[in-house]
Design an enzyme around this catalytic site. Sequence first.
Site, PDB file in Angstrom:
ATOM      1  N   TYR A  88       0.828  -1.217   0.000  1.00 49.70           N
ATOM      2  CA  TYR A  88       0.000   0.000   0.000  1.00 49.70           C
ATOM      3  C   TYR A  88       0.863   1.267   0.000  1.00 49.70           C
ATOM      4  O   TYR A  88       0.362   2.348  -0.309  1.00 49.70           O
ATOM      5  CB  TYR A  88      -0.935   0.048   1.216  1.00 49.70           C
ATOM      6  CG  TYR A  88      -1.933  -1.077   1.339  1.00 49.70           C
ATOM      7  CD1 TYR A  88      -2.155  -1.973   0.296  1.00 49.70           C
ATOM      8  CD2 TYR A  88      -2.683  -1.240   2.503  1.00 49.70           C
ATOM      9  CE1 TYR A  88      -3.073  -3.014   0.423  1.00 49.70           C
ATOM     10  CE2 TYR A  88      -3.603  -2.270   2.634  1.00 49.70           C
ATOM     11  CZ  TYR A  88      -3.777  -3.152   1.592  1.00 49.70           C
ATOM     12  OH  TYR A  88      -4.694  -4.172   1.739  1.00 49.70           O
ATOM     13  N   HIS A 125       0.576 -11.620   1.850  1.00 51.92           N
ATOM     14  CA  HIS A 125      -0.453 -10.851   1.141  1.00 51.92           C
ATOM     15  C   HIS A 125      -1.130 -11.665   0.025  1.00 51.92           C
ATOM     16  O   HIS A 125      -2.351 -11.643  -0.124  1.00 51.92           O
ATOM     17  CB  HIS A 125       0.183  -9.579   0.575  1.00 51.92           C
ATOM     18  CG  HIS A 125      -0.784  -8.483   0.308  1.00 51.92           C
ATOM     19  ND1 HIS A 125      -0.417  -7.161   0.314  1.00 51.92           N
ATOM     20  CD2 HIS A 125      -2.111  -8.491   0.032  1.00 51.92           C
ATOM     21  CE1 HIS A 125      -1.474  -6.416   0.044  1.00 51.92           C
ATOM     22  NE2 HIS A 125      -2.520  -7.204  -0.132  1.00 51.92           N
TER      23      HIS A 125
END
Length: 272
Positions: free
Chosen positions: A47, A105
């Site tokens: 992110y 992730h």
Amino acid sequence: MQYLQVRHYVLPQLGLGTFELQGKEASNLTEMALSMGYRHIDTAQMYGNETQVGTAIRRSSVDRDDLWITTKVWHTELAEGRFLPSVQASLDRLGLDYVDLLLIHWPSEEVSVEEAVMGLMQAQDREYCRAIGVSNFPKAYVETALEMGAEIITNQVEYHPLLDQRELLYYLVENKMSLTAYSPLGQGHVLNDPTIKDIAANYGKSPAQIALRWLIEQDEVLALPRSTNPRHLRSNLDVFNFRLSQEDKLALDMLSEQNRRIVNPDFAPEWD
Ligand code: A2P
């Protein structure tokens, strides 16, 4: 805030998703969310906002012990030799000694599930994180992690009323894990569904509140709504003071027949 116990961890059931929040907006909104009562913040290496999330945590007056902070290792960092340094770099950016939850992730096509999970377990041994989990893992990969003895507490996947995740959810619950819902509003698509709009009108609630309520009424489900709008941030947290009727719950359950998956990049695994 409502809390969920998963194994011996206690997690705030609703958290703030920070995907796409950048720069000052990321730190300001995260700080604002903390002041509103959010206690669970979800970030990731990918992110690009771990630094800003860390800034918000330091600026807020909330005790570290009262927070649940999650970050995730990107799929390019899963190999032995890369995994642990990448987690150390995350902690440096966050300005924290540990995160509460560390996730893989996405599974990788280049690095085996075993190698990646080994990194996760080593990070936990070194106390870089309290709990460990995975994200975007199909059932078979979660099973591999469990067979290795990894104490996986959650699989963070896309989940909202328009996507059928029953098979994965049953598997996780049977094996004492939780499902953490990302894109719990279907990135906004859920909000225009006519059934959800009708139910929302009957309760005097917003469609977002109905979708979030439907998620958190499932005992092993956590939800991470995202918003850049302070009004939405506040109302998304205001979902603990009403209950859906059995009839409305069933009507919402039926929407999964649409089976609309929104997040499906090229590198995604074969879903259950
Ligand atoms: P906004 O930033 O304007 O609030 P998801 O969490 O499923 O990824 O969905 C995020 C999307 O849903 C964003 O576009 C966000 O827009 C929107 N959203 C979040 N909360 C609300 C809300 N309470 N009402 C309307 N839209 C919302």
